[in-house]
Design an enzyme around this catalytic site. Structure first.
Site, PDB file in Angstrom:
ATOM      1  CE  LYS A  67      -2.661  -0.617   3.872  1.00 27.57           C
ATOM      2  NZ  LYS A  67      -2.728   0.509   4.290  1.00 27.57           N
ATOM      3  CE  LYS A  91       7.061   6.815   6.536  1.00 25.64           C
ATOM      4  NZ  LYS A  91       6.496   7.917   5.978  1.00 25.64           N
ATOM      5  CE  LYS A 103       5.486   7.264  -1.750  1.00 26.53           C
ATOM      6  NZ  LYS A 103       4.934   7.297  -0.198  1.00 26.53           N
ATOM      7  CB  THR A 186       1.369  13.173   8.648  1.00 28.14           C
ATOM      8  OG1 THR A 186       0.552  12.230   7.825  1.00 28.14           O
ATOM      9  CG2 THR A 186       2.585  13.054   8.886  1.00 28.14           C
TER      10      THR A 186
HETATM   11  P1  NAD Z   1       3.281  20.503   1.991  1.00 27.61           P
HETATM   12  O1  NAD Z   1       3.058  20.556   0.577  1.00 27.61           O
HETATM   13  O2  NAD Z   1       1.470  20.338   2.549  1.00 27.61           O
HETATM   14  O3  NAD Z   1       3.800  21.528   2.659  1.00 27.61           O
HETATM   15  C1  NAD Z   1       5.241  21.429   2.506  1.00 27.61           C
HETATM   16  C2  NAD Z   1       5.765  22.875   3.226  1.00 27.61           C
HETATM   17  O4  NAD Z   1       7.181  23.029   3.161  1.00 27.61           O
HETATM   18  C3  NAD Z   1       5.196  24.187   2.592  1.00 27.61           C
HETATM   19  O5  NAD Z   1       5.057  25.164   3.686  1.00 27.61           O
HETATM   20  C4  NAD Z   1       6.172  24.524   1.786  1.00 27.61           C
HETATM   21  O6  NAD Z   1       6.276  26.088   1.610  1.00 27.61           O
HETATM   22  C5  NAD Z   1       7.649  24.125   2.542  1.00 27.61           C
HETATM   23  N1  NAD Z   1       8.722  24.137   1.687  1.00 27.61           N
HETATM   24  C6  NAD Z   1       8.942  23.408   0.501  1.00 27.61           C
HETATM   25  N2  NAD Z   1      10.137  23.402   0.377  1.00 27.61           N
HETATM   26  C7  NAD Z   1      10.753  24.148   1.346  1.00 27.61           C
HETATM   27  C8  NAD Z   1      12.183  24.402   1.387  1.00 27.61           C
HETATM   28  N3  NAD Z   1      13.122  24.370   0.749  1.00 27.61           N
HETATM   29  N4  NAD Z   1      12.497  25.239   2.629  1.00 27.61           N
HETATM   30  C9  NAD Z   1      11.517  25.550   3.587  1.00 27.61           C
HETATM   31  N5  NAD Z   1      10.340  25.064   3.493  1.00 27.61           N
HETATM   32  C10 NAD Z   1       9.965  24.672   2.253  1.00 27.61           C
HETATM   33  O7  NAD Z   1       3.687  18.955   2.353  1.00 27.61           O
HETATM   34  P2  NAD Z   1       3.351  18.085   3.541  1.00 27.61           P
HETATM   35  O8  NAD Z   1       2.183  17.202   3.094  1.00 27.61           O
HETATM   36  O9  NAD Z   1       3.274  19.064   4.800  1.00 27.61           O
HETATM   37  O10 NAD Z   1       4.398  17.334   3.472  1.00 27.61           O
HETATM   38  C11 NAD Z   1       5.793  17.763   4.336  1.00 27.61           C
HETATM   39  C12 NAD Z   1       6.832  16.619   4.540  1.00 27.61           C
HETATM   40  O11 NAD Z   1       6.333  15.549   5.270  1.00 27.61           O
HETATM   41  C13 NAD Z   1       7.334  16.108   3.144  1.00 27.61           C
HETATM   42  O12 NAD Z   1       8.470  15.754   3.260  1.00 27.61           O
HETATM   43  C14 NAD Z   1       6.410  14.727   3.025  1.00 27.61           C
HETATM   44  O13 NAD Z   1       6.918  13.771   2.321  1.00 27.61           O
HETATM   45  C15 NAD Z   1       6.410  14.264   4.562  1.00 27.61           C
HETATM   46  N6  NAD Z   1       5.171  13.631   4.646  1.00 27.61           N
HETATM   47  C16 NAD Z   1       3.941  13.983   4.561  1.00 27.61           C
HETATM   48  C17 NAD Z   1       2.768  13.008   4.853  1.00 27.61           C
HETATM   49  C18 NAD Z   1       1.457  13.587   4.783  1.00 27.61           C
HETATM   50  O14 NAD Z   1       0.518  12.723   5.057  1.00 27.61           O
HETATM   51  N7  NAD Z   1       1.129  14.855   4.189  1.00 27.61           N
HETATM   52  C19 NAD Z   1       3.232  11.755   5.424  1.00 27.61           C
HETATM   53  C20 NAD Z   1       4.545  11.359   5.789  1.00 27.61           C
HETATM   54  C21 NAD Z   1       5.388  12.167   5.393  1.00 27.61           C
END
Ligand code: NAD
Length: 411
Positions: A67, A91, A103, A186
């Site tokens: 998944k 995970k 993935k 998350t």
């Molecule tokens: P998102 O796109 O909603 O938010 C990302 C944030 O990071 C935004 O505020 C963006 O402006 C900022 N950002 C991007 N590049 C940046 C940089 N170089 N410097 C500073 N800020 C930066 O993404 P999200 O869903 O919040 O995911 C964030 C992280 O968490 C990612 O690494 C993602 O893989 C991981 N993650 C997310 C989930 C989920 O459920 N959304 C689950 C597991 C892991």
């Protein structure tokens, strides 16, 4: 390390050695059990046909069907998809989820396509992949995809099979069988791990200072929960810049401000600082919640925080990880800290399979039980094996996956 795939295999090797895993099992887990590369022809709005490359990786299905997410970005590599599928196996095992790591991804730039082109691409992904359903392969969302794309995937899958199958696709809108609490899952898990780690370290919440990189889905939910518990969030950044307030940022007001402006910069009352300085601030807790590879050997030595909670996937390079460990900085690894999304995806699948839905309160209670249960197990393995929490988290997962493999007669 060369790339995220090399990093994933490195963490696997370190944890496998820590628990004396049979070399045969380590070898099997060092490569996906199945990896497909395929093409998706899409009719563009100007009438041309364009061919896109797509991938789907099944890392290991010893614990259950593979998944998780679908990443769409222009510089996507097959190695990235393989690594992410391995992270998902880990995970799922950490969250006690009967599922393997999957993935998928498409090499495309969603932001350069019209909505119609993007919908045809996403539907084409399902037509070419033909995922085999809830018991075999369950795609979900990742970077570049969200609820809308999952609704298209579900519809396409159901058109092909002629059956309603809400458990066949994850991260759907609630109206189509998505789980309540899915958006917050998350960030909520990250906050719960942060509370627990602070208690372990003897930090009083209202005296604890925090810096958060990234204020998107994960960073903003984490910030809100920490703020509500009295933490002082001194710095928040996004892709446009960073803001700092030594008295603490009012996150409720910041959320309102970001809703209007789309960014954290120029938030009234806070100073603008160089985004790179976020890693050097004198704070107790640092939460990278944006992108991968931001804590590196170039800045790890300057980190003053005593606790790092990895909300993003892979924010710390292995070289930096070794530096943080040497400095005695407590690190809660991504495979545990951000596993809340994977856990609630599992709840989404249970709801889909049982044709029922749960109240948000139940989702949150079950999430807390699972993630804090894993947190405690991993802390005790770290003590038992005298290893970092990252190695302990991988070891905890590998023990479960390896046991399933042995019982199946795979080794
Ligand atoms: P998102 O796109 O909603 O938010 C990302 C944030 O990071 C935004 O505020 C963006 O402006 C900022 N950002 C991007 N590049 C940046 C940089 N170089 N410097 C500073 N800020 C930066 O993404 P999200 O869903 O919040 O995911 C964030 C992280 O968490 C990612 O690494 C993602 O893989 C991981 N993650 C997310 C989930 C989920 O459920 N959304 C689950 C597991 C892991």
């Amino acid at each position: 390390m060369k790339d995220v795939w090399e990093t994933a295999r490195y963490y696997l090797k370190v944890a496998a050695e820590a628990i004396d895993l049979e070399p045969e099992i380590t070898e099997r887990l060092s490569t996906p059990m199945r990896f497909v590369e395929f093409t998706i022809p899409v009719r563009m709005d100007n009438g041309d046909k364009k061919l896109f490359i797509a991938y789907r990786s099944h890392h290991c299905d010893a614990l259950g069907p593979c998944k998780d997410g679908t990443r769409v970005k222009p510089d996507l590599t097959p190695e990235e998809i393989k690594a992410l599928s391995m992270f998902m196996s880990i995970k799922h095992a950490i969250g006690d989820i009967p599922a393997g790591g999957g993935k998928g991804g498409i090499k495309a730039d969603p932001y350069s396509m019209s909505k119609g082109e993007y919908e045809r691409l996403i539907r084409g992904f399902i037509r070419r992949l033909v995922p085999k359903g809830a018991m075999i392969d369950v795609p979900g969302a990742d970077i570049g995809t969200g609820e809308e794309q999952m609704a298209w995937m579900l519809d396409e899958y159901e058109q092909i099979t002629g059956m309603h199958s809400p458990a066949a696709i994850n991260d759907k809108p609630v109206a189509l069988g998505g789980s309540k609490g899915g958006y917050e899952a998350t960030g909520r898990g990250v906050a719960l791990c942060t509370f627990e780690a602070c208690k372990d370290l003897g930090f009083e919440f209202d005296k604890t200072t925090v810096a958060i990189q990234g204020f998107g889905q994960v960073g903003s939910v984490t910030a809100k929960m920490l703020f509500e518990k009295g933490f002082k969030i001194l710095c928040v950044s996004d892709i446009y810049g960073a803001i700092y307030d030594p008295k603490g940022i009012n996150i409720t007001n910041l959320l309102e401000y970001v809703k209007k402006t789309g960014k954290v910069v120029e938030f009234p009352g806070a100073q603008s600082i160089d985004s790179r300085k976020i890693f050097e601030l004198d704070v107790d807790v640092l939460i990278p919640a944006a992108v991968q590879d931001v804590i590196t050997e170039d800045n790890a030595d300057r980190i003053k925080a005593k606790l790092v909670v990895e909300a993003a996937n892979g924010p710390t390079t292995p070289e930096a990880d070794a530096i943080l460990s040497r400095k005695g900085i407590r690190l809660i690894p991504d495979v545990l800290a951000n596993s809340g999304g994977a856990i609630v995806c599992h709840f989404e699948r249970i709801q889909g399979l049982s044709n029922d839905w749960w109240e948000e309160e139940k989702v949150y209670q079950m999430l807390e039980k699972r993630i804090l249960g894993a947190y405690k197990e991993i802390s005790s393995i770290a003590q038992e094996l005298k290893v970092t929490r990252r190695t302990a988290a991988w070891a905890y997962a590998l023990r479960k996956i390896a046991e399933a493999m042995r019982l199946r007669g795979w080794s």
